[in-house]
Scaffold this motif. Structure first.
Motif, PDB file in Angstrom:
ATOM      1  N   UNK A 132     -15.102 -26.162  -6.229  1.00 59.75           N
ATOM      2  CA  UNK A 132     -16.427 -26.475  -5.718  1.00 59.75           C
ATOM      3  C   UNK A 132     -16.523 -26.222  -4.213  1.00 59.75           C
ATOM      4  N   UNK A 133     -17.729 -25.892  -3.806  1.00 60.40           N
ATOM      5  CA  UNK A 133     -18.033 -25.654  -2.408  1.00 60.40           C
ATOM      6  C   UNK A 133     -19.435 -26.161  -2.142  1.00 60.40           C
ATOM      7  N   UNK A 134     -19.705 -26.516  -0.908  1.00 57.81           N
ATOM      8  CA  UNK A 134     -21.075 -26.912  -0.576  1.00 57.81           C
ATOM      9  C   UNK A 134     -21.826 -25.689  -0.075  1.00 57.81           C
ATOM     10  N   UNK A 135     -23.058 -25.583  -0.503  1.00 62.67           N
ATOM     11  CA  UNK A 135     -23.930 -24.514  -0.038  1.00 62.67           C
ATOM     12  C   UNK A 135     -24.755 -25.124   1.088  1.00 62.67           C
ATOM     13  N   UNK A 136     -24.198 -25.043   2.257  1.00 58.22           N
ATOM     14  CA  UNK A 136     -24.836 -25.598   3.434  1.00 58.22           C
ATOM     15  C   UNK A 136     -24.067 -25.121   4.659  1.00 58.22           C
ATOM     16  N   UNK A 137     -24.618 -25.379   5.809  1.00 61.32           N
ATOM     17  CA  UNK A 137     -23.999 -24.954   7.063  1.00 61.32           C
ATOM     18  C   UNK A 137     -23.719 -26.160   7.941  1.00 61.32           C
ATOM     19  N   UNK A 138     -22.598 -26.108   8.645  1.00 61.47           N
ATOM     20  CA  UNK A 138     -22.333 -27.100   9.676  1.00 61.47           C
ATOM     21  C   UNK A 138     -22.232 -26.375  11.010  1.00 61.47           C
ATOM     22  N   UNK A 139     -21.990 -27.102  12.067  1.00 59.77           N
ATOM     23  CA  UNK A 139     -22.011 -26.485  13.395  1.00 59.77           C
ATOM     24  C   UNK A 139     -20.948 -25.400  13.544  1.00 59.77           C
ATOM     25  N   UNK A 140     -19.812 -25.542  12.845  1.00 63.72           N
ATOM     26  CA  UNK A 140     -18.782 -24.502  12.922  1.00 63.72           C
ATOM     27  C   UNK A 140     -19.256 -23.192  12.302  1.00 63.72           C
ATOM     28  N   UNK A 141     -20.145 -23.270  11.317  1.00 64.09           N
ATOM     29  CA  UNK A 141     -20.677 -22.064  10.684  1.00 64.09           C
ATOM     30  C   UNK A 141     -21.647 -21.316  11.592  1.00 64.09           C
ATOM     31  N   UNK A 142     -22.331 -22.034  12.429  1.00 64.35           N
ATOM     32  CA  UNK A 142     -23.395 -21.420  13.218  1.00 64.35           C
ATOM     33  C   UNK A 142     -22.978 -21.115  14.652  1.00 64.35           C
ATOM     34  N   UNK A 143     -21.926 -21.765  15.151  1.00 66.45           N
ATOM     35  CA  UNK A 143     -21.441 -21.466  16.501  1.00 66.45           C
ATOM     36  C   UNK A 143     -20.944 -20.036  16.543  1.00 66.45           C
ATOM     37  N   UNK A 144     -21.263 -19.350  17.613  1.00 68.61           N
ATOM     38  CA  UNK A 144     -20.849 -17.952  17.730  1.00 68.61           C
ATOM     39  C   UNK A 144     -19.356 -17.862  18.015  1.00 68.61           C
ATOM     40  N   UNK A 145     -18.681 -17.066  17.238  1.00 69.89           N
ATOM     41  CA  UNK A 145     -17.306 -16.666  17.520  1.00 69.89           C
ATOM     42  C   UNK A 145     -17.065 -15.328  16.855  1.00 69.89           C
ATOM     43  N   UNK A 146     -16.018 -14.677  17.244  1.00 73.42           N
ATOM     44  CA  UNK A 146     -15.769 -13.295  16.811  1.00 73.42           C
ATOM     45  C   UNK A 146     -15.754 -13.119  15.303  1.00 73.42           C
ATOM     46  N   UNK A 147     -15.224 -14.082  14.576  1.00 73.97           N
ATOM     47  CA  UNK A 147     -15.081 -13.929  13.134  1.00 73.97           C
ATOM     48  C   UNK A 147     -16.369 -14.231  12.379  1.00 73.97           C
ATOM     49  N   UNK A 148     -17.308 -14.914  13.005  1.00 79.01           N
ATOM     50  CA  UNK A 148     -18.517 -15.341  12.296  1.00 79.01           C
ATOM     51  C   UNK A 148     -19.750 -14.724  12.929  1.00 79.01           C
ATOM     52  N   UNK A 149     -19.852 -13.420  12.836  1.00 70.20           N
ATOM     53  CA  UNK A 149     -21.000 -12.732  13.416  1.00 70.20           C
ATOM     54  C   UNK A 149     -22.295 -13.049  12.673  1.00 70.20           C
ATOM     55  N   UNK A 150     -22.173 -13.559  11.445  1.00 70.14           N
ATOM     56  CA  UNK A 150     -23.361 -13.923  10.681  1.00 70.14           C
ATOM     57  C   UNK A 150     -24.173 -14.993  11.411  1.00 70.14           C
ATOM     58  N   UNK A 152     -25.261 -15.057  14.169  1.00 64.56           N
ATOM     59  CA  UNK A 152     -26.282 -14.464  15.035  1.00 64.56           C
ATOM     60  C   UNK A 152     -27.487 -13.940  14.259  1.00 64.56           C
ATOM     61  N   UNK A 153     -27.415 -13.964  12.956  1.00 66.93           N
ATOM     62  CA  UNK A 153     -28.533 -13.483  12.145  1.00 66.93           C
ATOM     63  C   UNK A 153     -29.620 -14.554  12.031  1.00 66.93           C
ATOM     64  N   UNK A 154     -30.855 -14.123  12.082  1.00 60.67           N
ATOM     65  CA  UNK A 154     -31.985 -15.051  12.025  1.00 60.67           C
ATOM     66  C   UNK A 154     -31.947 -15.938  10.786  1.00 60.67           C
ATOM     67  N   UNK A 155     -31.563 -15.362   9.645  1.00 64.24           N
ATOM     68  CA  UNK A 155     -31.540 -16.131   8.402  1.00 64.24           C
ATOM     69  C   UNK A 155     -30.577 -17.301   8.464  1.00 64.24           C
ATOM     70  N   UNK A 156     -29.421 -17.108   9.083  1.00 59.07           N
ATOM     71  CA  UNK A 156     -28.454 -18.199   9.204  1.00 59.07           C
ATOM     72  C   UNK A 156     -28.975 -19.294  10.121  1.00 59.07           C
ATOM     73  N   UNK A 157     -29.584 -18.891  11.212  1.00 59.06           N
ATOM     74  CA  UNK A 157     -30.124 -19.896  12.136  1.00 59.06           C
ATOM     75  C   UNK A 157     -31.266 -20.671  11.470  1.00 59.06           C
ATOM     76  N   UNK A 158     -32.110 -19.975  10.703  1.00 58.65           N
ATOM     77  CA  UNK A 158     -33.197 -20.651   9.986  1.00 58.65           C
ATOM     78  C   UNK A 158     -32.638 -21.613   8.942  1.00 58.65           C
ATOM     79  N   UNK A 159     -31.608 -21.185   8.220  1.00 57.67           N
ATOM     80  CA  UNK A 159     -30.952 -22.021   7.215  1.00 57.67           C
ATOM     81  C   UNK A 159     -30.432 -23.298   7.872  1.00 57.67           C
ATOM     82  N   UNK A 160     -29.744 -23.161   8.994  1.00 61.88           N
ATOM     83  CA  UNK A 160     -29.195 -24.306   9.715  1.00 61.88           C
ATOM     84  C   UNK A 160     -30.312 -25.261  10.144  1.00 61.88           C
ATOM     85  N   UNK A 161     -31.406 -24.714  10.683  1.00 63.80           N
ATOM     86  CA  UNK A 161     -32.530 -25.536  11.142  1.00 63.80           C
ATOM     87  C   UNK A 161     -33.165 -26.281   9.970  1.00 63.80           C
ATOM     88  N   UNK A 162     -33.384 -25.593   8.843  1.00 66.32           N
ATOM     89  CA  UNK A 162     -33.948 -26.258   7.665  1.00 66.32           C
ATOM     90  C   UNK A 162     -33.064 -27.416   7.213  1.00 66.32           C
TER      91      UNK A 162
END
Length: 185
Positions: A132-150, A152-162
């Motif tokens: 099982x996994x959670x379908x959601x984002x936490x701050x580590x998912x949205x913070x910019x770092x080299x491995x997580x270029x996603x 920076x995509x608008x959809x990810x930021x919108x998902x996090x805000x929602x």
């Protein structure tokens, strides 16, 4: 971030998120893709290895209902990690599997059938595994770092805000897997 059969499943899982009811998500095609993936085969291999280690140390551990997985608590991050059988990951960036489940939160392994011949040190076992996994984002998912270029995509930021500002509920994505093995210990 998906193609082929997983494209429509990604749309289904996104719809589940937009509906905001927090209900678990499972899908037979998605489960089949997980079963076919090399990461899952590695995960099954680790289960077999650890199972055989436990059998070598105590052939009755199954009948004594003892676990054969070990955890390591990381109190800094408030998480438990498996040190012998890490949770599987599917980091495919564009097939759709990486966006649906990338890392997993955990799993539960049940031994549903077990036979052993102690005289020749052979066994057979069947397992049911819920990953099982959670379908959601936490701050580590949205913070910019080299491995997580996603991030920076608008959809990810919108998902996090929602999720974090409008109370959209993350939910569990669940895979029910079956694994049969046999061997010597």
């Amino acid at each position: 971030l998906s193609m082929g059969e997983l494209e429509s499943i990604n749309l289904d899982i996104a719809t589940n998120f937009y509906n905001n009811n927090g209900s678990d998500f499972t899908n037979s095609i998605l489960t089949q893709k997980v079963l076919e993936h090399e990461s899952t085969k590695t995960f099954f291999g680790r289960i077999k290895t650890e199972f055989e280690k436990r059998l070598a140390g105590n052939t009755d551990f199954v009948f004594q209902k003892k676990s054969f997985v070990n955890t390591n608590a990381n109190l800094l991050y408030k998480e438990m990690t498996r040190i012998d059988i890490p949770s599987p990951t599917w980091g495919d960036k564009f097939t759709g599997l990486g966006i649906i489940v990338n890392d997993t939160w955990g799993y539960d392994i049940k031994i549903t059938e077990f036979k052993i011949d102690k005289a020749i040190r052979q066994y057979s076992a069947k397992f049911e595994i819920e990953v099982f996994d959670h379908y959601g984002l936490d701050s580590l998912d949205i913070d910019f770092h080299e491995k997580m270029l996603f991030s920076q995509l608008d959809g990810f930021r919108a998902w996090f805000i929602l999720q974090h500002y409008y109370a959209y509920k993350p939910f569990l994505t669940i895979f029910n897997l079956k694994y049969n093995t046999n061997g010597t210990y």
